[in-house]
Scaffold this motif. Structure first.
Motif, PDB file in Angstrom:
ATOM      1  N   PHE A 296      33.586   6.500   0.884  1.00  0.00           N
ATOM      2  CA  PHE A 296      32.797   7.194   1.895  1.00  0.00           C
ATOM      3  C   PHE A 296      32.107   6.193   2.821  1.00  0.00           C
ATOM      4  O   PHE A 296      32.066   6.376   4.044  1.00  0.00           O
ATOM      5  CB  PHE A 296      31.751   8.076   1.201  1.00  0.00           C
TER       6      PHE A 296
ATOM      7  N   SER B 262      34.812   4.645   5.153  1.00  0.00           N
ATOM      8  CA  SER B 262      35.256   5.605   6.175  1.00  0.00           C
ATOM      9  C   SER B 262      34.189   5.810   7.232  1.00  0.00           C
ATOM     10  O   SER B 262      34.483   5.931   8.430  1.00  0.00           O
ATOM     11  CB  SER B 262      35.608   6.941   5.523  1.00  0.00           C
TER      12      SER B 262
ATOM     13  N   TRP C 206      39.807   8.128   6.856  1.00  0.00           N
ATOM     14  CA  TRP C 206      39.302   8.825   5.671  1.00  0.00           C
ATOM     15  C   TRP C 206      40.406   8.991   4.631  1.00  0.00           C
ATOM     16  O   TRP C 206      40.179   8.772   3.432  1.00  0.00           O
ATOM     17  CB  TRP C 206      38.751  10.197   6.074  1.00  0.00           C
TER      18      TRP C 206
END
Length: 392
Positions: free
Chosen positions: A144, A147, A118
């Motif tokens: 996002f 990740s 992340w």
């Protein structure tokens, strides 16, 4: 019945042939002493003191000695269950498995690795946002997605490794250590200690008496190194008894007492060697890391200098010409040999030309987006595949 008659006939024939040849060779048959040696040991001592091993006659002593030795070995195998070493080894191996399962797979790979993923992808997104690259507002949603894909693969793999390490350390390793000594004891005691000696004794009972009756005196001229071999020195020594073991143990204790200072010196040298090797390996790793950082810095300076050269008005005409012909990295690689030949023709050595080629590939003069198709396209699926490849 017919088989027994045939065997007796062959035995009588052998005896008859032996009797006939005995007249031609005085002292042909084994004397009583040698008969006993053949039956008991499977070996015969010649008149000159040479021992002859008759391989097809095992004797009674060697199988018994062999069986007793392996029965003691089986006892030693079973004795491992009451010793410390077996359980210490089992604990060490089990601990290693648990460390790999929970420290490496769960804590580092699954938990910490997810956090690192992340951080990595959102750090890249922040750079895109700060530069306001085209489509910058999609950077964080894209990070996002990357990740999430990383975690979807990383977490199950880490949990699978944790489960596998737990099963291996908690069941497989203890099961192996608890069973291996028993298996060795069955083999050493049952097969090596009982079965093989019984077969040897049975065969000796059948073969040794007839051969002791009709066999001729051994001689070096009749040694074939297969059935009959010359044995160096006397017959094998008997197995040591408790008194002999006590004496050798006493000598070992004497050596330890007298030579302990030298043994301590040797151990100190070994420890010093191991420490120096460890320090050297650590230093080597530091040198590698430092060299990597130095090379990275040099490459960044090279890139900045190449950009300065391209922006210099003095070289504007050359750079403009390069732009018209689209000399990007892919095109330079595709025409590598032609460019090398041209560099050599301009007076550069082969080594200098190779170095110039490396600089051209690392810092192409036409480093823009290139013509359509030059830059690889991407999409969420391709990006997800790249994310999986980057997982470590």
């Amino acid at each position: 019945m017919s088989i027994r008659c045939g065997f007796l006939a062959i035995l009588v024939l052998c005896c008859a042939v032996s009797m006939v040849r005995a007249g031609e060779d005085e002292g042909y048959f084994l004397p009583l002493k040698q008969k006993g040696q053949l039956i008991w040991r499977g070996r015969v001592e010649g008149d000159d003191g040479t021992w002859y091993d008759i391989r097809i006659v095992p004797g009674y002593t060697p199988p018994a000695r062999y069986g007793w030795r392996n029965l003691k070995q089986a006892g030693g195998n079973l004795g491992e269950y009451v010793g410390k070493k077996k359980y210490a080894d089992m604990w060490d191996t089990t601990t290693d498995c648990f460390e790999w399962a929970y420290d490496d797979c769960l804590a580092d790979f699954a938990v910490k690795g997810s956090g690192r993923a992340w951080k990595k992808y959102f750090k890249r997104a922040k750079k895109r946002v700060d530069k306001r690259v085209f489509g910058w507002w999609m950077s964080y949603p894209w990070a996002f997605m990357q990740s999430t894909v990383d975690n979807v693969v990383r977490v199950p793999v880490g949990l699978l490794g944790t489960a596998a390490g737990t099963v291996w350390g908690g069941a497989v390793v203890p099961g192996y250590h608890l069973a291996n000594s028993g298996v060795k004891a069955v083999w050493n005691g049952g097969v090596e200690g009982v079965a093989l000696p019984v077969v040897g004794v049975a065969w000796n009972t059948v073969s040794a008496p007839p051969l002791s009756l009709v066999g001729q005196r051994p001689a070096k001229a009749r040694v074939d190194d297969f059935w009959v071999c010359v044995v160096d020195g006397p017959a094998p020594l008997p197995e040591p008894n408790s008194d002999a073991v006590e004496v050798i143990a006493e000598f070992g204790a004497l050596l330890r007492s007298e030579l302990e200072p030298l043994d301590d010196e040797r151990r100190a040298v070994d420890r010093k060697r191991d420490d120096e090797i460890k320090a050297l390996n650590e230093k080597r790793q530091q040198i590698r890391e430092q060299a990597g950082e130095d090379v990275k810095g040099i490459l960044e300076r090279e890139k900045a200098e190449a950009q300065r050269i391209c922006a210099d008005p003095v070289h504007s005409e050359l750079v403009t010409s390069l732009g018209r012909t689209g000399w990007n990295r892919t095109r330079i690689r595709n025409h590598r040999q032609a460019i090398l030949d041209q560099l050599i023709a301009r007076g550069l050595s082969r080594e200098e030309a190779s170095r110039a080629m490396r600089l051209l590939i690392d810092h192409p003069p036409y480093a823009g987006a290139g013509r359509p198709g030059d830059a690889p396209k991407t999409d969420p699926v391709r990006a997800s595949i790249d994310v999986v490849k980057e997982i470590d």
